[in-house]
Design a protein around this motif. Structure first.
Motif, mmCIF file in Angstrom:
data_model
loop_
_atom_site.group_PDB
_atom_site.id
_atom_site.type_symbol
_atom_site.label_atom_id
_atom_site.label_comp_id
_atom_site.label_asym_id
_atom_site.label_seq_id
_atom_site.Cartn_x
_atom_site.Cartn_y
_atom_site.Cartn_z
ATOM 1 N N GLY A 59 0.962 -1.088 -0.024
ATOM 2 C CA GLY A 59 -0.088 0.003 0.040
ATOM 3 C C GLY A 59 0.887 1.215 0.076
ATOM 4 O O GLY A 59 0.285 2.477 0.013
ATOM 5 N N TYR A 60 2.224 1.084 -0.028
ATOM 6 C CA TYR A 60 2.976 2.341 -0.105
ATOM 7 C C TYR A 60 3.494 2.565 -1.423
ATOM 8 O O TYR A 60 4.548 2.426 -1.649
ATOM 9 N N VAL A 61 2.388 3.195 -2.303
ATOM 10 C CA VAL A 61 2.594 3.223 -3.514
ATOM 11 C C VAL A 61 3.532 4.296 -4.084
ATOM 12 O O VAL A 61 4.382 4.345 -4.908
ATOM 13 N N GLU A 62 3.581 5.543 -3.057
ATOM 14 C CA GLU A 62 4.564 6.674 -3.441
ATOM 15 C C GLU A 62 5.996 6.137 -3.408
ATOM 16 O O GLU A 62 6.871 6.440 -4.107
ATOM 17 N N GLU A 63 6.267 5.408 -2.406
ATOM 18 C CA GLU A 63 7.829 4.792 -2.116
ATOM 19 C C GLU A 63 7.963 3.870 -3.318
ATOM 20 O O GLU A 63 8.933 4.018 -3.917
ATOM 21 N N ALA A 64 7.048 2.931 -3.661
ATOM 22 C CA ALA A 64 7.231 2.036 -4.749
ATOM 23 C C ALA A 64 7.652 2.855 -6.166
ATOM 24 O O ALA A 64 8.392 2.546 -6.701
ATOM 25 N N ARG A 65 6.912 4.092 -6.156
ATOM 26 C CA ARG A 65 6.890 4.608 -7.356
ATOM 27 C C ARG A 65 8.364 5.178 -7.435
ATOM 28 O O ARG A 65 8.967 5.050 -8.576
ATOM 29 N N GLU A 66 8.861 5.779 -6.280
ATOM 30 C CA GLU A 66 10.291 6.211 -6.492
ATOM 31 C C GLU A 66 11.412 5.508 -6.713
ATOM 32 O O GLU A 66 12.234 5.833 -7.277
ATOM 33 N N VAL A 67 11.060 4.173 -6.035
ATOM 34 C CA VAL A 67 12.186 3.395 -6.343
ATOM 35 C C VAL A 67 12.142 2.637 -7.714
ATOM 36 O O VAL A 67 12.937 2.409 -8.480
ATOM 37 N N ALA A 68 10.770 2.526 -8.403
ATOM 38 C CA ALA A 68 10.392 2.352 -9.711
ATOM 39 C C ALA A 68 11.196 3.363 -10.667
ATOM 40 O O ALA A 68 11.811 3.136 -11.470
ATOM 41 N N ARG A 69 11.032 4.677 -10.134
ATOM 42 C CA ARG A 69 11.723 5.659 -10.949
ATOM 43 C C ARG A 69 13.189 5.272 -11.199
ATOM 44 O O ARG A 69 13.896 5.695 -12.370
ATOM 45 N N ALA A 70 13.919 5.262 -10.109
ATOM 46 C CA ALA A 70 15.193 4.800 -10.002
ATOM 47 C C ALA A 70 15.615 3.830 -11.050
ATOM 48 O O ALA A 70 16.747 3.768 -11.733
#
Lengths: 222, 263, 491
Positions: B71-82
């Motif tokens: 459920g921690y979508v923002e964190e997931a997105r930042e790691v995905a962006r990396a």
């Protein structure tokens, strides 16, 4: 006529209308199946639904029915006066053709309830046609041929004319324009009443008919 | 209410006939990096043996799935962006895990909804390939078995099956091996009960699932279970070890390398 | 991330705490496994052609999605058509209101006994208990529902309510509860006994209550499907019929029904069609000899209009209640329906219950899933259940709000929020977005990760059934360099 204030209605519709809009998708194409041999498909599926089919003709149906009823020991058959088949049976009985006792469904259910619930062994109805895909009978009960006639008696006998077979429900609803005038009750019937609520074991006749017999009236000369 | 953007339809089109590339990226996944590095290495070696140049960018870490699924979508997105940054070239990205591949292929577009990087994420997703499907469908590898006779059974991960649309490819690779007998287990398509944090949040249910899975493996009589996903392997293999079952659980890449190229 | 997580108090036993009861009941496990295996095989046999299945479910999903996109308009059209047909329409915001409406209709008619067809919405309302408190006896007539009513239980499955019971248990129950019945293990005899008892109930009922599978706005038609005939009896024999349904059951046209009917029974029980499809458009007309003289429809919101506010979550409302998701769910198969402690169990329940009851009451439900996607694979209307599970996990820890009201999109959004967990993920993000830091941390774990004791938080739960995972001395990053793999594509 002014509608009485209905706060729940207004509140629900208000919330739904205030919600963000969303585009409705176009309906993607769907091609329901068609059958080169509708009758073969109907027969296969109806029998899979545990219906019993007897091929008859316009000339011999009554005689064949009498035999079937006799073989099963049906004592009381409920019929619908005012329908062609019901009237034919009532006439035949009056002329002395050996038939079970005919009980006409000629009064309201309130009057006939005891006979319907407890006394008759079988009910005979016509059909509006049938659906090959699923082996399904189409019934639109009428004032003459009421709804419970196909439901309360333990044996339901339905007369089906061969030339009223359709491929699918989709086709018959569209081709006959059902949406323009639905009856009080339209029914699709696919076999006798059944349940598998006890350990997924099939058992028939849990509430409605235990048996469904279809008298399939073949076109003459076939 | 979008009908076109659903998980079930996002199943990657299997085997889009792609031109054979001369260079590919390898996305090792965080689990492989720390716990199963030899499986990752075997995957890269298999690709190299198939004649493609393999690039392993050091900037890679994780697809972001653990955070997204919690459920921690923002964190997931930042790691995905990396990861978008770590794999800049327009070449295929091969992943030795159906689950991580599924995350990137089927969920990145939604993960980046409303984000300026969404077009980049969509292009990135289109470059994702699961390893066994890539070997079969894109590279058309042929394998020559050099190992002794052995019987194995296969566990497809849920996400390789139902997100990546990987079906017969891994089994087709195993069938190429002359001395390997593949016996299918009775509940092949059923989840092993890993599910990331599910394994620790729902310990009892997860244990029941993995124990059933291992039982169905044991029924086959194969001493070796192969899979293409290290999450499943950590779960099934960890359970086999705990109950001293003796079943060996291995990543298919490692197994193939060992059989065909001596490890 | 649970053990230390600052869980909100007072939510009763959670899914994870209830599950062991079912898991440790071998009979229950066998009953469910056997039933679900059978249902999965039967469903698969109904969709032999993947291309046709894909085409049909696209159509089914689009029919429901289109109806939802026009929901308020269709409800108004449905109401006006039904009213024109002579059916009385009522609206209820809550289950309490719906109960009061049903009770009011029955009391006005002087009804004392009610016969019921199967209806999950009436379960949602706890209607039977409400009626009994007011002196009206409600008898369930679907065989499965009758069995669990006799046993004083609740349904464990939305299509086959007594699927948790085997024949022996039902034999015992009937022998105990049905006067004059000798214990029998014969399914036909058990079924016949239920028929005898319920026939009298039908004959004497003052009213019938049913659910609705689809309500057609175009024609004002209620479509009910069933195999037993009890649904037809409940809606035909008593003089009064009350149908209860959720507002999401409306579809636009009669042409929308065939694709949905082609999907629902096939997905549910692996039947090409149910024995009966009962389409009701009006009460008994002048001259007709049977059928109820009064027909009412109660439209229940019960939280659905809130679900509707969020375009993504509203996909939940496409559900046609076929239960294929639970039949194919590896979690449901092992724990059965009662573990969910909810009206709707299984995958659909895991997304519906938290939205209807709130994340405080049911915030743990979205986590009772491995996200294996088996449910999404078989859903006939393509509800992206795993995506919605993830969305609800998010709403439970980091709620989004409805712009107009500033309320959380989902009731009790944020109920599972935990600072510990937030910190863990903030730290994770920090490490996993910085390659150098990531390399340092993974090297540290490679060196010392295996010293984490087996009783550390999380590891304690992991090692209940599994060996500790082993960190390897060299990471793939290390091995790739050593083996000479390039870091970047050569120019």
């Amino acid at each position: 006529m002014s509608a009485p204030p209905n706060t729940a209605r207004d509140a629900i519709l208000g919330r739904l209308k205030a919600a963000p809009g969303r585009p409705g998708p176009d309906l993607p194409p769907w091609t329901p199946p068609t059958y080169a041999d509708k009758l073969a498909r109907f027969r296969q599926m109806a029998e899979a639904n545990h219906a019993e089919i007897h091929d008859v003709t316009a000339a011999n149906w009554l005689e064949r029915l009498a035999t079937i009823l006799n073989n099963r020991g049906v004592g009381r058959l409920m019929v619908a006066p005012g329908t062609p088949r019901g009237d034919a049976l009532l006439r035949a009985a009056a002329q002395g053709v050996p038939l079970p006792t005919l009980v006409p469904y000629d009064q309201s259910v309130e009057v006939l309830k005891d006979a319907l619930v407890h006394q008759v062994d079988a009910g005979l109805t016509g059909t509006r046609g049938a659906i090959a895909e699923t082996g399904t009978l189409i019934l639109w009960p009428t004032a003459q041929e009421p709804r419970l006639l196909s439901l309360l008696p333990p044996l339901h006998i339905a007369v089906l004319e061969e030339d009223t077979l359709h491929d699918t429900l989709a086709a018959v609803v569209r081709d006959q324009g059902w949406a323009a005038g639905m009856p009080t009750n339209a029914l699709l019937i696919s076999g006798p009443s059944k349940t598998s609520d006890i350990e997924q074991t099939l058992a028939y006749g849990v509430h409605g008919p235990k048996e469904l017999i279809i008298l399939l009236v073949r076109k003459e000369g076939e | 209410m979008t009908i076109t953007n659903l998980a079930a339809t996002n199943t990657a089109a299997a085997a889009t006939p792609a031109a054979r590339p001369d260079t590919v990226y390898f996305f090792g996944t965080c689990l492989v990096d720390m716990l199963y590095p030899e499986a990752g290495l075997a995957g890269m070696d298999l690709l190299r043996h198939a004649g493609v140049r393999v690039v392993f960018p050091e900037g890679q870490s994780c697809c972001g799935q653990p955070a997204r699924n919690s459920g921690y979508v923002e964190e997931a997105r930042e790691v995905a962006r990396a990861q978008l940054d770590a794999f800049p070239g327009d070449i295929p990205i091969v992943v030795p895990s159906g689950s991580c591949a599924g995350m990137m292929k089927t969920h990145y577009a939604h993960l980046f909804e409303g984000d300026p990087d969404q077009p980049r994420a969509i292009a990135f997703a289109a470059r994702i390939h699961e390893l066994t499907a890539f070997l079969v469908n894109v590279l058309g590898v042929t394998l020559a078995d050099k190992g002794a006779p052995v019987t194995v059974t296969w566990h497809p991960s849920c996400h390789s099956l139902r997100e990546m649309g990987v079906g017969d490819e891994p089994k087709a690779l195993l069938r190429q091996l002359a001395n390997v007998t593949l016996v299918e287990n009775s509940r092949e398509r059923e989840c092993c009960g890993f599910g990331g944090t599910f394994a620790v949040r729902q310990t009892a249910v997860s244990t029941a699932m993995v124990s059933d899975k291992l039982a169905s493996v044991r029924e086959t009589g194969a001493g070796t279970l192969l899979s293409g996903d290290c999450g499943c392997l950590m779960n099934i293999g960890g359970h086999a070890e705990k109950v001293a079952d003796g079943t060996r659980c291995r990543h298919i890449a490692e197994f193939l390398m060992e059989r065909c190229h001596g490890g | 991330m649970v053990a230390d997580g600052g869980m909100p108090p007072d939510h009763g036993p959670r899914f994870a705490e209830r599950a062991p009861d079912a898991l440790n009941n071998p009979q229950l496990r066998r009953n469910f496994r056997r039933a679900m295996d059978g249902l999965m095989a039967k469903r698969a046999a109904q969709f032999p052609d993947p291309a046709y299945w894909a085409e049909l479910r696209e159509r089914g999903a689009a029919v429901k999605a289109r109806a939802l996109s026009r929901l308020p308009d269709l409800l108004e059209r449905l109401e006006s058509r039904l009213t024109a047909n002579g059916v009385q329409v009522h609206w209820a915001e809550t289950t309490e209101e719906a109960n009061a409406i049903v009770l009011g209709i029955l009391q006005q008619a002087g009804a004392r006994t009610v016969i019921k067809g199967k209806s999950m919405v009436s379960e949602e309302m706890h209607l039977n208990a409400h009626l009994e408190r007011h002196g009206i006896e409600a008898v369930e007539s679907d065989l499965g529902e009758y069995i669990i009513q006799l046993a004083g239980e609740t349904p464990s499955h939305i299509v086959m309510p007594c699927i948790h019971k085997n024949k022996d248990e039902i034999s015992d129950l009937f022998a105990e509860k049905i006067p004059g019945l000798e214990r029998t293990g014969d399914v036909d005899e058990l079924t016949a006994a239920a028929r005898r008892v319920l026939r009298e109930r039908f004959a004497n009922a003052d009213a019938g209550i049913s659910g609705v599978n689809f309500a057609v706005a175009e024609t004002g038609t209620l479509v009910l499907i069933e195999n037993e005939g009890n649904g037809r009896l409940s809606t035909t024999l008593p003089p009064l019929h009350i149908a209860v349904t959720g507002i999401e059951k409306v579809v636009e046209t009669l042409d929308d029904i065939p694709p949905l009917l082609a999907l629902l029974p096939r997905s549910a029980t692996g039947q090409p069609i149910t024995t009966y499809v009962n389409m009701i458009s009006s009460p008994r007309k002048a001259g007709e000899k049977d059928g109820p003289t009064a027909v009412h429809l109660v439209l229940l919101d019960g939280g659905r209009s809130r679900v509707y506010q969020d375009v993504e979550l509203a996909d939940t409302l496409r559900c046609i209640r076929c239960a294929a998701c639970m039949n194919h769910c590896p979690v449901y198969t092992r724990v059965g329906g009662h573990t969910y402690n909810a009206i709707y169990p299984g995958p659909i329940g895991k997304i519906l219950t938290p939205q209807l009851q709130g994340l405080d009451a049911a915030g743990d439900q979205p986590h009772a899933s491995t996200l294996c996607n088996a449910c999404a694979e078989v859903c006939p209307v393509k509800i992206p259940i795993p995506d919605l599970l993830v969305r609800l996990r998010r709403e439970a820890v980091r709620p989004t709000e409805t712009p107009a009201t500033h309320l959380p999109v989902v009731k009790d959004g944020g109920a599972e929020r935990s600072w510990t967990e937030s910190l863990v993920w903030a730290g994770w993000r920090l490490v996993y977005t910085r390659p150098l830091l990531y390399r340092m941390v993974t090297r540290a774990l490679a060196w010392g990760g295996n010293w984490v004791p087996a009783n550390a938080p999380l590891m304690r739960d992991w090692t209940k059934a599994r060996a500790k995972p082993r960190f390897k001395p060299r990471t793939l990053h290390d091995l790739a360099r050593e083996r000479g793999y390039l870091n970047e594509v050569p120019k």
